[in-house]
Scaffold this active site. Structure first.
Site, PDB file in Angstrom:
ATOM      1  N   GLY A   1      -4.811   3.060  -1.375  1.00  0.00           N
ATOM      2  CA  GLY A   1      -5.767   3.382  -0.328  1.00  0.00           C
ATOM      3  C   GLY A   1      -5.164   4.300   0.711  1.00  0.00           C
ATOM      4  O   GLY A   1      -3.977   4.629   0.670  1.00  0.00           O
ATOM      5  N   ASP A   2      -5.998   4.715   1.653  1.00  0.00           N
ATOM      6  CA  ASP A   2      -5.507   5.568   2.732  1.00  0.00           C
ATOM      7  C   ASP A   2      -5.184   4.722   3.957  1.00  0.00           C
ATOM      8  O   ASP A   2      -5.509   3.536   4.030  1.00  0.00           O
ATOM      9  CB  ASP A   2      -6.509   6.680   3.058  1.00  0.00           C
ATOM     10  CG  ASP A   2      -7.876   6.160   3.504  1.00  0.00           C
ATOM     11  OD1 ASP A   2      -7.966   4.997   3.948  1.00  0.00           O
ATOM     12  OD2 ASP A   2      -8.861   6.918   3.411  1.00  0.00           O
ATOM     13  N   GLY A   3      -4.542   5.368   4.922  1.00  0.00           N
ATOM     14  CA  GLY A   3      -4.122   4.653   6.118  1.00  0.00           C
ATOM     15  C   GLY A   3      -5.262   4.131   6.966  1.00  0.00           C
ATOM     16  O   GLY A   3      -5.263   2.951   7.355  1.00  0.00           O
ATOM     17  N   PRO A   4      -6.253   4.983   7.289  1.00  0.00           N
ATOM     18  CA  PRO A   4      -7.338   4.519   8.161  1.00  0.00           C
ATOM     19  C   PRO A   4      -8.168   3.378   7.577  1.00  0.00           C
ATOM     20  O   PRO A   4      -8.822   2.659   8.334  1.00  0.00           O
ATOM     21  CB  PRO A   4      -8.195   5.786   8.342  1.00  0.00           C
ATOM     22  CG  PRO A   4      -7.251   6.916   8.113  1.00  0.00           C
ATOM     23  CD  PRO A   4      -6.318   6.432   7.044  1.00  0.00           C
TER      24      PRO A   4
ATOM     25  N   GLU B   1       9.744   2.044  10.686  1.00  0.00           N
ATOM     26  CA  GLU B   1      10.751   3.099  10.503  1.00  0.00           C
ATOM     27  C   GLU B   1       9.990   4.402  10.566  1.00  0.00           C
ATOM     28  O   GLU B   1       9.228   4.736   9.666  1.00  0.00           O
ATOM     29  CB  GLU B   1      11.482   2.908   9.167  1.00  0.00           C
ATOM     30  CG  GLU B   1      12.765   3.701   9.070  1.00  0.00           C
ATOM     31  CD  GLU B   1      12.539   5.060   8.464  1.00  0.00           C
ATOM     32  OE1 GLU B   1      12.551   6.056   9.243  1.00  0.00           O
ATOM     33  OE2 GLU B   1      12.338   5.145   7.257  1.00  0.00           O
TER      34      GLU B   1
ATOM     35  N   CYS C   1      13.272  11.688   7.066  1.00  0.00           N
ATOM     36  CA  CYS C   1      13.115  11.398   8.481  1.00  0.00           C
ATOM     37  C   CYS C   1      14.428  11.475   9.247  1.00  0.00           C
ATOM     38  O   CYS C   1      14.434  11.698  10.452  1.00  0.00           O
ATOM     39  CB  CYS C   1      12.474  10.036   8.676  1.00  0.00           C
ATOM     40  SG  CYS C   1      13.251   8.731   7.713  1.00  0.00           S
TER      41      CYS C   1
ATOM     42  N   VAL D   1      -7.312   1.136   4.171  1.00  0.00           N
ATOM     43  CA  VAL D   1      -6.497   0.026   3.662  1.00  0.00           C
ATOM     44  C   VAL D   1      -5.339  -0.281   4.605  1.00  0.00           C
ATOM     45  O   VAL D   1      -5.031  -1.446   4.872  1.00  0.00           O
ATOM     46  CB  VAL D   1      -5.998   0.338   2.240  1.00  0.00           C
ATOM     47  CG1 VAL D   1      -4.982  -0.701   1.778  1.00  0.00           C
ATOM     48  CG2 VAL D   1      -7.178   0.375   1.269  1.00  0.00           C
ATOM     49  N   GLY D   2      -4.679   0.755   5.122  1.00  0.00           N
ATOM     50  CA  GLY D   2      -3.582   0.519   6.056  1.00  0.00           C
ATOM     51  C   GLY D   2      -4.030  -0.241   7.287  1.00  0.00           C
ATOM     52  O   GLY D   2      -3.378  -1.195   7.728  1.00  0.00           O
TER      53      GLY D   2
ATOM     54  N   GLU E   1       9.087  16.899  14.815  1.00  0.00           N
ATOM     55  CA  GLU E   1       9.605  16.652  13.471  1.00  0.00           C
ATOM     56  C   GLU E   1       8.849  17.561  12.497  1.00  0.00           C
ATOM     57  O   GLU E   1       7.675  17.337  12.204  1.00  0.00           O
ATOM     58  CB  GLU E   1       9.427  15.186  13.080  1.00  0.00           C
ATOM     59  CG  GLU E   1      10.052  14.868  11.734  1.00  0.00           C
ATOM     60  CD  GLU E   1       9.889  13.408  11.344  1.00  0.00           C
ATOM     61  OE1 GLU E   1      10.809  12.862  10.712  1.00  0.00           O
ATOM     62  OE2 GLU E   1       8.837  12.820  11.666  1.00  0.00           O
TER      63      GLU E   1
ATOM     64  N   LYS F   1       0.859  -1.182   0.000  1.00  0.00           N
ATOM     65  CA  LYS F   1       0.000   0.000   0.000  1.00  0.00           C
ATOM     66  C   LYS F   1       0.896   1.233   0.000  1.00  0.00           C
ATOM     67  O   LYS F   1       1.409   1.648   1.035  1.00  0.00           O
ATOM     68  CB  LYS F   1      -0.927   0.064   1.217  1.00  0.00           C
ATOM     69  CG  LYS F   1      -1.969   1.198   1.086  1.00  0.00           C
ATOM     70  CD  LYS F   1      -2.421   1.778   2.407  1.00  0.00           C
ATOM     71  CE  LYS F   1      -1.504   2.859   2.925  1.00  0.00           C
ATOM     72  NZ  LYS F   1      -1.504   4.106   2.101  1.00  0.00           N
TER      73      LYS F   1
END
Length: 491
Positions: A201-204, A245, A279, A206-207, A378, A170
């Site tokens: 998809g998005d995180g909420p 990560e 990062c 498919v993630g 960050e 994803k």
């Protein structure tokens, strides 16, 4: 306009179960550059089932079979490097030369590095009288971000394939087109059906479905610490392996014996590289307090020399990826000013002469204290905080006073001092005097920067299970001899 309306599942391009359009915005122009469909839980179920079925055979392939597959992928990848670079410039704004010579190139480097590690990796060994086997973990969910889109895809897919795992990728919904081309490379190279699958998809949605899926054995996630926590929560009920990560707020310690101007300029360039969207960026610069004024002069000149602009115009840096990211950076710049840090260069708003696009002025703050938001959070933009320290002990304490521990940087001349500081930094990497990148160096962090390692042969460990076989009978003459020696030494 680019389109990526299908998913790649079980070796074919398929329609989503319930199509949901998502527009991709070019961050340099704020105009649509393409469209994708977002998936849902049903698409994840289909993709995971394909990966689970494929694992039955791919998980038992030989080293030589996987070597041949990676060689085929590398050949196919090289034919698409320019296409990948164009997509990366469109979707996340990387300057064209950087998109080709760094973003696209790093995908090839990770594939080649995994291939070389695969040739010699010890998947089994005799320990005492016991055979220890390293076997593929199974079906992997690979969730990748937008800031170095092909880097993170390659850093996960290459070792997973080398170890005999199957997977569902994803990619970020903000950088889907480079992942689309990567998938076309997998297909052209003849990756067996079901071994590699792609669901946008998005995180909420498919993630979360991937990280909680009972038939997924391992999740490899790169992204923010906040999102990483959610991935771990979703994975916990099925007790699957989670490799993360995450974020960073890396300290760059410039020692007393360093050439202050040279070290500061290198530090500013490192922070603003990729528009600050790395990062491991050295976003906290620590300088001897007595040299703060000298550092300010060098930092101002370095920041003012960096040109932000159209990624295809020869600019040094492009935009940040999205309006949301741009507004967050602007808020933190304003907060740095309100908290009393000295604004040395840049500041709020777009660079002079730019009236559209998510461009951020290369910004430097001095006289920052480690309790300020710009030293704790960050920012993920071209923003540098300069902090003063009294002595080496103070510098180490400031550097380690962070919830993150991804990277640390040291610039100086005395190897004994550097070695002592490096040993005491609580970070996954220590970068000394800005050497060339090493694709074999393990990459990952301490504390809230994550767990596990990517890059090189140590990346294999995340994709392997360990099986101890006690009393395993020797299978050939070499094993008979090794087994006899082990038994003798155990007496």
């Amino acid at each position: 306009m680019r389109e990526s309306l299908k998913f790649y599942i079980d070796g074919t391009w398929v329609d989503p179960t319930e199509p949901k359009r998502w527009e991709i915005i070019n961050p340099a122009t704020e105009q649509p550059v393409g469209v994708i469909n977002l998936g849902d839980e049903s698409d994840v179920d289909i993709a995971v089932a394909a990966a689970r079925q494929a694992f039955r055979s791919y998980g038992r392939t030989s080293r030589n079979e996987r070597i041949e597959l990676l060689e085929s992928i590398i050949a196919a990848y090289q034919l698409r490097s320019k296409d990948l670079a164009e997509a990366i410039t469109d979707e996340m704004g990387a300057p064209s030369p950087m998109a080709l010579n760094q973003h696209a190139l790093i995908g090839y480097v990770h594939l080649w590095t995994a291939l070389e590690a695969l040739r010699t990796y010890k998947f089994e060994e005799l320990r005492g009288a016991t055979w220890v086997m390293h076997e593929p973990v199974g079906v992997c969910a690979l969730i990748t971000p937008w800031n170095w889109p092909i880097n993170q895809v390659a850093a996960k897919v290459a070792p997973a394939l080398a170890c005999g795992c199957t997977m569902v990728l994803k990619p970020s919904e903000y950088s889907p087109f480079s992942a689309q081309i990567w998938t076309e490379v997998m297909h052209a190279a003849g990756v067996p059906a079901g071994v590699f699958n792609l669901v946008h998809g998005d995180g909420p949605t498919v993630g979360a479905a991937l990280s909680s899926h009972p038939d997924v054995d391992m999740v490899s996630f790169t992204g923010s610490t906040r999102a990483g926590v959610e991935v771990a929560r979703n994975a916990a009920p099925t007790v699957k392996r989670v490799h993360q990560e995450l974020g960073g707020k890396s300290a760059n310690i410039i020692l007393e014996d360093a050439d202050i101007a040279e070290a500061v300029v290198a530090g500013v360039k490192a922070v603003t590289h990729n528009s600050g969207q790395s990062c491991n960026a050295p976003s906290r610069m620590l300088v001897p307090a007595s040299k703060m004024a000298e550092a300010v002069i060098a930092a101002r000149a370095a920041a003012d020399s960096i040109k932000a602009g159209d990624p295809r115009s020869g600019a040094d840096i492009g935009p940040v990826v999205s309006k949301v990211q741009y507004e967050r950076i602007q808020r933190l710049i304003e907060q740095g000013i309100s908290e009393g840090a000295t604004l040395v260069a840049g500041g709020p708003g777009r660079p002079e002469g730019i009236d559209r696009g998510y461009f951020v002025r290369p910004t430097v703050f001095a006289n920052v204290t480690n309790d300020m938001a710009i030293a704790r959070e960050e920012i993920f933009g071209p923003v540098l905080s300069i902090l003063g320290y009294e002595d080496v002990e103070d510098a180490i304490e400031i550097a380690n006073d962070s919830p993150y521990g991804l990277a640390g940087y040291i610039q100086g001349k005395d190897p004994k001092v550097i070695a002592d500081i490096a040993a005491r930094l609580r970070t996954g990497q220590v970068v000394i005097n800005h050497p060339q990148p090493d694709p074999r160096a393990p990459f990952g962090g301490y504390k809230q920067s994550g767990n596990g390692r990517e890059w090189g042969d140590l990346a294999f460990e995340g994709f392997l299970e360990i099986k101890a076989m006690l009393g395993h009978p020797p299978r050939d003459a070499q094993e008979v001899e090794a087994h006899a020696d082990a038994l003798e030494s155990a007496k």
